[in-house]
Design an enzyme around this catalytic site. Structure first.
Site, short mmCIF file in Angstrom:
data_model
loop_
_atom_site.label_atom_id
_atom_site.label_comp_id
_atom_site.label_asym_id
_atom_site.label_seq_id
_atom_site.Cartn_x
_atom_site.Cartn_y
_atom_site.Cartn_z
N LYS A 83 0.80 -1.27 -0.08
CA LYS A 83 0.23 -0.34 0.04
C LYS A 83 0.77 1.19 0.01
O LYS A 83 1.73 1.50 0.89
CB LYS A 83 -0.66 0.04 1.32
CG LYS A 83 -2.27 0.29 1.06
CD LYS A 83 -3.19 0.11 2.26
CE LYS A 83 -4.56 0.51 2.22
NZ LYS A 83 -5.10 0.54 3.65
N LEU A 84 0.72 2.20 -0.86
CA LEU A 84 1.45 3.44 -1.16
C LEU A 84 0.46 4.61 -1.04
O LEU A 84 -0.42 4.53 -1.61
CB LEU A 84 2.22 3.30 -2.32
CG LEU A 84 3.06 2.07 -2.40
CD1 LEU A 84 3.56 1.78 -4.05
CD2 LEU A 84 4.67 2.26 -1.90
#
Ligand code: G3P
Length: 215
Positions: A83-84
């Protein structure tokens, strides 16, 4: 529509996974904090309970750190998704990780243009935060509908995760507009089973069954 659980609570995950209702898991640093566990230990256990994608989030702000973290997270289990955040650095990391064959989930998406950029960068998933937009008198579900329209218009393969889900209504609206996934906190999942008419109907049928038995 796929249902992900937005939690690191392994008891809840195990319960719903055994019912065949869990297609994946999303976590973030707040969720890990609430679980009272260390991130690595919790994620490894979750990845054993669920075959589907498990989103793992770090707090690095620069591409190099995000990529390093992403490579580390994805070594924990084959179903880890990195997740970014929806930043320039985040999208650079999306591109770098996707070249390594690592799946990504761009989080903290609050506008259609952010989702468009994330899709162009090669994100596997985008996570518009429905509830947090509703909290500021914006329309979170309208954002999901707009992102879906854009992705359909241009054939982007990026999947939309309705995140920051606060109620079964958000889940129903996600399913109605063709959103790929809703990530649902356990308290919302519990409510999705319930309807007062179901309980009343069961009670009435039981009473009638027992009355009929007395004839
Ligand atoms: O996983 C991210 C998102 O679902 C967070 O939800 O309730 O903190 O806005 P919330």
């Amino acid at each position: 529509m796929k249902i992900f659980l937005d939690t690191a609570d392994v008891e809840k995950i195990g319960k719903y996974a055994a019912m065949g209702l869990v297609d994946g898991i999303t976590t973030n640093p707040t969720i890990i904090l609430k679980s009272g566990r260390r991130q690595e230990e919790a994620i490894k256990e979750i990845c054993k309970l669920v075959d589907g994608p498990v989103s793992v989030e770090g707090v690095e702000e620069k591409e190099a750190g995000m990529v390093k973290d992403g490579v580390k997270f994805s070594s924990w289990a084959k179903n880890v998704v990195v997740k970014l955040p929806m930043t320039e650095e985040g999208l650079k990391a999306v591109r770098a990780l996707s070249k390594k064959g690592i799946r990504t989930n761009v989080t903290l998406v609050f506008s259609p243009t952010q989702a468009l950029l994330a899709a162009k960068a090669g994100a596997t998933y985008v996570s518009p935060f429905v509830g947090r937009l509703d909290d500021v008198a914006d329309d979170g579900m309208e954002l999901v509908r707009k992102i879906r329209e854009i992705f359909v218009n241009y054939g982007y393969k990026t999947q939309i995760i309705a995140a920051s889900v606060r109620s079964p209504l958000h889940v129903a609206q996600s399913a109605l507009c063709g959103c790929d996934i809703a990530t649902v906190p356990p308290d919302v999942m519990e409510k999705m089973f319930c309807h007062g008419f179901t309980d009343a109907g069961i009670r009435k049928f039981k009473e009638d069954y027992e009355a009929a038995g007395k004839r």
